[in-house]
Design a protein around this motif. Structure first.
Motif, short mmCIF file in Angstrom:
data_model
loop_
_atom_site.label_atom_id
_atom_site.label_comp_id
_atom_site.label_asym_id
_atom_site.label_seq_id
_atom_site.Cartn_x
_atom_site.Cartn_y
_atom_site.Cartn_z
N ARG A 161 39.61 -12.45 23.05
CA ARG A 161 38.33 -12.12 22.39
C ARG A 161 38.25 -10.62 22.12
N ILE A 162 37.97 -10.27 20.87
CA ILE A 162 37.91 -8.88 20.43
C ILE A 162 36.57 -8.61 19.75
N VAL A 163 35.78 -7.69 20.32
CA VAL A 163 34.52 -7.27 19.68
C VAL A 163 34.88 -6.32 18.55
N LEU A 164 34.37 -6.60 17.36
CA LEU A 164 34.75 -5.85 16.16
C LEU A 164 33.95 -4.56 15.96
N PHE A 165 32.72 -4.71 15.45
CA PHE A 165 32.02 -3.57 14.86
C PHE A 165 31.03 -2.88 15.78
N LYS A 166 30.61 -3.53 16.86
CA LYS A 166 29.77 -2.83 17.82
C LYS A 166 30.69 -2.05 18.74
N ASP A 167 30.60 -0.72 18.69
CA ASP A 167 31.61 0.12 19.32
C ASP A 167 31.00 1.48 19.65
N ASP A 168 31.04 1.84 20.93
CA ASP A 168 30.46 3.13 21.36
C ASP A 168 31.50 4.25 21.45
N ILE A 169 32.75 3.95 21.12
CA ILE A 169 33.80 4.96 21.27
C ILE A 169 34.33 5.43 19.91
N LEU A 170 34.80 4.50 19.09
CA LEU A 170 35.40 4.88 17.81
C LEU A 170 34.45 5.70 16.92
N PRO A 171 33.17 5.29 16.74
CA PRO A 171 32.28 6.08 15.88
C PRO A 171 32.03 7.50 16.41
N VAL A 172 32.11 7.68 17.72
CA VAL A 172 31.91 9.01 18.29
C VAL A 172 33.15 9.87 18.10
N ARG A 173 34.31 9.26 18.29
CA ARG A 173 35.56 10.00 18.09
C ARG A 173 35.82 10.24 16.60
N ARG A 174 35.38 9.30 15.79
CA ARG A 174 35.58 9.41 14.34
C ARG A 174 34.25 9.13 13.64
N PRO A 175 33.38 10.13 13.56
CA PRO A 175 32.07 9.91 12.92
C PRO A 175 32.17 9.43 11.48
N ASP A 176 33.29 9.75 10.82
CA ASP A 176 33.45 9.31 9.44
C ASP A 176 33.62 7.79 9.34
N TRP A 179 38.93 -1.94 10.15
CA TRP A 179 39.56 -3.25 10.18
C TRP A 179 40.94 -3.15 10.84
N ASP A 180 41.75 -2.20 10.37
CA ASP A 180 43.11 -2.06 10.88
C ASP A 180 43.14 -1.70 12.36
N TYR A 181 42.14 -0.92 12.78
CA TYR A 181 42.06 -0.54 14.20
C TYR A 181 41.90 -1.79 15.08
N ASN A 182 41.02 -2.69 14.69
CA ASN A 182 40.79 -3.90 15.47
C ASN A 182 41.94 -4.90 15.33
N ILE A 183 42.53 -4.97 14.18
CA ILE A 183 43.65 -5.88 13.99
C ILE A 183 44.86 -5.41 14.81
N ALA A 184 44.96 -4.09 15.05
CA ALA A 184 46.03 -3.58 15.91
C ALA A 184 45.89 -4.13 17.34
N VAL A 185 44.65 -4.26 17.81
CA VAL A 185 44.42 -4.87 19.12
C VAL A 185 44.84 -6.34 19.09
N ALA A 186 44.49 -7.03 18.00
CA ALA A 186 44.86 -8.44 17.87
C ALA A 186 46.38 -8.62 17.86
N LEU A 187 47.09 -7.76 17.14
CA LEU A 187 48.54 -7.88 17.06
C LEU A 187 49.21 -7.61 18.41
N ARG A 188 48.60 -6.72 19.20
CA ARG A 188 49.14 -6.49 20.55
C ARG A 188 48.93 -7.73 21.42
N ALA A 189 47.81 -8.43 21.23
CA ALA A 189 47.57 -9.67 21.98
C ALA A 189 48.56 -10.75 21.58
N VAL A 190 48.89 -10.80 20.29
CA VAL A 190 49.88 -11.77 19.81
C VAL A 190 51.23 -11.49 20.47
N GLU A 191 51.60 -10.23 20.59
CA GLU A 191 52.85 -9.86 21.26
C GLU A 191 52.85 -10.34 22.71
N ALA A 192 51.68 -10.27 23.35
CA ALA A 192 51.60 -10.66 24.75
C ALA A 192 51.65 -12.18 24.92
#
Length: 599
Positions: free
Chosen positions: A353-368, A396-409
């Motif tokens: 399970r991957i939470v997509l758009f609610k995120d307290d870290i990425l928007p702060v590190r990358r306000p853009d 999108w790509d940031y979250n899909i990277a998490v998904a692809l790592r799960a597929v590897e596992a």
């Protein structure tokens, strides 16, 4: 002498003619006053209260419209249609003398009748005040008042009251049958009163005296007041009943257009999963994982859903480069391959399970990459939480990277949660990287699923979590979640149908949390009609918290099975599940008699 006689004859002739003319005029006036009444009554009573009648107020003059302003229409559920009246009883009641007849010609107790009552009461007050001010006048004044009243009724298209001044009243419940006959134009052969549907001029009798007029005026005013008070009491009672008595769920907004057998076949062609959600810190810890696996082995469960990225933005699975770059990695699952292997040894289907758009870290590190305010600052919801831009391909790509790592596992399925737009706080101030409207919002979420499908290997299933209310909602609930559209692009859909999350009154339930069977039953019934064959993709999240026990857990699953589904996942925020409800013997005996252990 002859000349004198002739002169006298010619002198008296005009006088005689004038006398005869006066007599004739007097007789004609009396006849017309009687004969004019049926002609007015026939027109006003010819169709009032029937399907072909002119609706009250349609042809009103400005004055009449103010008296017959329609009340707000009630919904069909709150306002059932009136029952047909007994015509024979109406005719019997209508045979009473005018002075003893019950007051009122209100017709059936429906919206149309209520409008007529308002009009009649207003007209009666006007006529009564005229009679009271002239109570010493002769019968001619009474007759003129009667004709005027009936002409007003003719203009408004409603049934008239009798010429004795009877007012509309609702204090006598037996009036319904009589008034229905009057409004339909039915009259008893022996009727002595000129009611709104009377057609026999011979039976019409004008008022006898001003004394009778005065008595009638008082009766009319009293009846009008009773009608008004009775209507207010009825409305108050209905409102009180709505507050205290649960309504039956009769929503037919969605109608199944295909056979239930076709839906059942589609469901049975999908694998049945029975699962629980496990937090990352429990799943990633070897001793805690061992403990929960031992519990699962004793039950009917065959699936685990494991949190890999949560709504605070933390990424729990090791090996996601960008997560480590933005310092989002939390070391809950240091060895994801070993974790997945342990679950699969027990024959468990694994979902990440991957939470997509609610995120307290990425928007702060990358306000853009954040959802912004009109001024260009980071937008925050009511709780101060931030959201990543739903339109950004980089997000999108940031979250899909998490998904692809799960597929590897070794995970079998990737489940995307919070695939939606913000719903708390001043969402009208949200600004995205592209112009935003709700048509584009819905299409954008579907496009993300299509994009993820291209990036994630075909043998791995992808799924989406959605609000439980999406099964019944007509729109996207203001968060972009259109259930049919999401089901079109995902392999599976997980509506979060926790009864505690439904507001009081939904589905007509005073306390949805106390009636888990009904919540699931109503919600899935709507979903089946909306999704048709894609209904087979549903795997609802069910509640196992808020003091739920074996009975409540079982009620949800029973409702799910009744609605043809066989897949579900229990949710508990602290991993404490009602294991006793899931033991095979109990489960088969008390919840699902069709259960067969997996091979």
């Amino acid at each position: 002498m002859k000349n004198v006689v002739l002169f006298s004859f010619f002198l008296l002739l005009p006088c005689a003619a004038a006398f005869l003319h006066a007599e004739e005029s007097s007789s004609g006036s009396s006849d017309s006053s009687i004969n004019s009444v049926p002609s007015v009554s026939a027109e006003t009573g010819a169709g009032a209260g029937t399907d072909n009648a002119t609706p009250a107020g349609k042809n009103d003059t400005p004055e009449t419209k103010s008296a017959t302003a329609p009340e707000p229409a009630s919904s069909p559920e709150k306002q059932p249609s009136a029952q047909p009246a007994d015509t024979k009883s109406a005719q019997a009641d209508n045979t009473e003398p005018a002075k003893e007849s019950p007051a009122g010609n209100s017709g059936e107790k429906s919206d149309t009748a209520d409008k007529t009552a308002v009009a009649d009461n207003s007209r009666d007050k006007t006529s009564d005040s005229g009679i009271s001010a002239n109570e010493n006048k002769e019968n001619t004044a009474k007759e003129e008042n009667t004709v005027t009243k009936q002409e007003d009724l003719k203009n408004s298209g409603t049934a008239s009251t009798s010429d004795t001044g009877s007012a509309d009243s609702s204090d006598n419940k037996t009036e319904t049958t009589e008034n229905t006959a009057n409004s339909a134009g039915t009259a008893s052969p022996d009727s002595k009163a000129d009611s709104a549907g009377s057609s026999s001029p011979a039976k019409t009798v004008p008022a006898k005296s001003s004394k009778s007029n005065t008595k009638t005026s008082a009766s009319s005013a009293k009846s009008s007041a009773a009608a008004k008070n009775g209507k207010t009491e009825t409305t108050a009672e209905k409102k009180q009943a709505e507050k205290t008595k649960p309504r039956k769920y009769t929503d037919d907004r969605w109608v199944l257009k295909i056979s239930s057998e076709a839906v059942k076949e589609a469901v049975e062609n999908k694998p049945a999963i029975r699962g629980v959600h496990i937090t990352a810190w429990v799943a990633g810890s070897t001793p805690l994982r061992t403990q929960i696996i031992n519990n699962i082995k004793k039950t009917v469960l065959n699936t685990v859903v494991i949190a890999l990225k949560e709504m605070d933005g933390a990424v729990y699975i090791k090996g996601v480069e960008k997560a480590e770059k933005y310092k989002a990695y939390a070391g809950a699952i240091p060895n994801p391959e070993k974790m997945v292997e342990d679950f699969k040894k027990e024959g468990l289907y694994t979902v990440g399970r991957i939470v997509l758009f609610k995120d307290d870290i990425l928007p702060v590190r990358r306000p853009d990459l954040s959802v912004k305010t009109p001024e260009g600052n980071i937008w925050r919801d009511r709780k101060g939480k931030t959201w990543a831009d739903q339109y950004s391909k980089e997000v999108w790509d940031y979250n899909i990277a998490v998904a692809l790592r799960a597929v590897e596992a070794g995970f079998d399925e990737i489940q995307f949660d919070y695939i939606r737009y913000p719903s708390e706080g001043k969402v009208s101030l949200c600004r995205y990287s592209v112009p935003h409207n709700w048509d584009k919002a819905r299409a954008n979420l579907a496009e993300f699923l299509r994009y993820a499908r291209e990036k994630i290997p075909e043998q791995i299933r992808i799924s989406a979590d959605v609000f439980g209310l999406t099964t019944s909602a007509r729109d996207d609930m203001g968060i972009g979640q259109n259930l049919p559209l999401i089901a079109q692009y995902a392999d599976y859909v997980y509506p979060m149908m926790y009864p505690s999350h439904y507001y009081p009154g939904h589905y007509g339930l005073k306390n949805p949390n106390a009636e888990p069977y009904k919540v699931i039953n109503f919600g899935l019934r709507d979903a089946m009609a909306r999704l048709e064959l894609n209904y087979a993709k549903l795997r609802p999240y069910l509640q196992d918290f808020s003091k739920y026990g074996p009975h409540e857990v079982g009620e949800q699953i029973r409702a799910l099975r009744k609605n043809l589904l066989h897949s579900w996942v229990l949710w508990s925020p602290n991993n404490k599940y009602t294991w006793s409800a899931l033991y095979p013997d109990y489960y088969k005996k008390n919840i699902d008699p069709t259960y067969v252990p997996d091979k």
